[in-house]
Design an enzyme around this catalytic site. Structure first.
Site, short mmCIF file in Angstrom:
data_model
loop_
_atom_site.label_atom_id
_atom_site.label_comp_id
_atom_site.label_asym_id
_atom_site.label_seq_id
_atom_site.Cartn_x
_atom_site.Cartn_y
_atom_site.Cartn_z
N THR A 14 5.95 2.31 0.60
CA THR A 14 5.33 3.63 0.69
C THR A 14 5.78 4.50 -0.46
O THR A 14 6.92 4.37 -0.94
CB THR A 14 5.64 4.33 2.02
OG1 THR A 14 4.91 5.57 2.07
CG2 THR A 14 7.11 4.64 2.22
N GLU A 46 -5.24 0.53 -3.07
CA GLU A 46 -6.30 1.30 -2.41
C GLU A 46 -6.37 0.87 -0.94
O GLU A 46 -6.30 -0.33 -0.65
CB GLU A 46 -7.63 1.01 -3.09
CG GLU A 46 -8.46 2.26 -3.23
CD GLU A 46 -9.83 1.94 -3.80
OE1 GLU A 46 -10.81 2.40 -3.21
OE2 GLU A 46 -9.87 1.21 -4.81
N ASP A 75 1.13 2.45 8.29
CA ASP A 75 -0.10 3.23 8.16
C ASP A 75 -0.20 4.08 9.40
O ASP A 75 0.01 3.60 10.53
CB ASP A 75 -1.34 2.35 8.00
CG ASP A 75 -2.46 3.15 7.33
OD1 ASP A 75 -2.29 3.54 6.16
OD2 ASP A 75 -3.48 3.44 7.97
P1 IMP Z 1 -1.21 6.85 5.26
O1 IMP Z 1 -0.50 6.13 6.34
O2 IMP Z 1 -0.54 6.70 3.94
O3 IMP Z 1 -2.68 6.54 5.23
O4 IMP Z 1 -1.08 8.40 5.53
C1 IMP Z 1 -1.01 8.89 6.82
C2 IMP Z 1 -1.04 10.40 6.81
O5 IMP Z 1 -0.89 10.77 8.17
C3 IMP Z 1 0.11 11.04 6.06
O6 IMP Z 1 -0.24 11.41 4.76
C4 IMP Z 1 0.40 12.27 6.90
O7 IMP Z 1 -0.40 13.32 6.50
C5 IMP Z 1 -0.06 11.90 8.29
N1 IMP Z 1 1.11 11.56 9.09
C6 IMP Z 1 1.55 10.33 9.44
N2 IMP Z 1 2.69 10.42 10.13
C7 IMP Z 1 2.97 11.73 10.20
C8 IMP Z 1 4.04 12.45 10.77
O8 IMP Z 1 5.02 11.91 11.32
N3 IMP Z 1 3.98 13.77 10.66
C9 IMP Z 1 2.96 14.42 10.04
N4 IMP Z 1 1.95 13.82 9.46
C10 IMP Z 1 1.96 12.46 9.54
#
Ligand code: IMP
Length: 203
Positions: A14, A46, A75
């Site tokens: 990440t 992506e 994710d």
């Molecule tokens: P991805 O998993 O990279 O697609 O991004 C998930 C998105 O969900 C993140 O950029 C956060 O905005 C949101 N998110 C996931 N977990 C949390 C959390 O624990 N607190 C607040 N936002 C979260």
């Protein structure tokens, strides 16, 4: 039977600093040192799937293949019931400005969409986290965690990251944005997924 993780350094695929800090903190008691994707100069693949598990797999397998090490990816996102589960897998995309991410804008959009449909209170929602641990030979293990709560407005609290200031978990008066890291890490979706990962892969 799950495949076990037997190292003491774990690559976490990440670039999200908030996620990385939480995962490092959650794995500390198990003697695991976490190394982030940025430290290893890994590109951000992506996310082309429409499920949490699909995108977590993309990130974990890309990192495992690039480094030859087992890699863990998260994710995650927020599912709002009155918005039929949106933003869900598109949670990060709602913050995209073209020049980076703006989570105040994303939370404002979430609130505006709830107003548009005149959503009743409580505006129930859940945070979901899917973790995939992938090995360079293509094997993977999947773990999930959720926390139920509601969307509140105005947003409250400066701690945490992402949508934390608008999410109040069930049984608490504070939003995730008002809780310190220790408090959030006792109950969060990610804490629950990490707990399943530890049970499944640490023997
Ligand atoms: P991805 O998993 O990279 O697609 O991004 C998930 C998105 O969900 C993140 O950029 C956060 O905005 C949101 N998110 C996931 N977990 C949390 C959390 O624990 N607190 C607040 N936002 C979260």
């Amino acid at each position: 039977m799950n495949r076990m993780f037997d190292g003491d350094r774990l690559l976490v695929a990440t670039h999200n600093k908030g996620k990385l800090e939480e995962i490092a903190h959650l794995l500390e008691p198990f003697g695991v040192t976490v190394v982030g994707a940025a430290e290893m100069d890994l590109p951000e693949p992506e996310e082309t799937e429409d499920t949490f598990v699909g995108n977590a797999r993309i990130k974990a397998h890309a990192a495992a293949k690039a480094t030859g090490l087992p890699a863990l990816a998260d994710d995650s996102g927020i599912e709002v019931d009155a918005l039929n589960g949106a933003p869900g897998v598109y949670t990060a995309d709602w913050a995209e400005t073209g020049q980076g991410r703006d989570f105040v804008m994303a939370m404002t959009r979430t609130h505006d969409e709830l107003e548009k449909v005149n959503a009743p209170y409580p505006r129930t929602a859940r945070f979901c986290s899917t973790l995939v641990l992938a090995w360079p030979d293509g094997h993977d293990e999947v773990f999930e965690g959720k926390v139920e709560g509601q969307c509140v407005w105005p947003m409250r609290g400066m701690d945490g990251f992402g949508y934390d200031p608008m999410f109040q978990p069930d049984g608490y008066d504070q939003t995730f944005g008002e809780m310190d890291r220790w408090e959030k890490n006792k109950i969060s979706h990610r804490a629950r997924a990490i707990s399943a990962f530890v049970k499944g892969c640490f023997g």
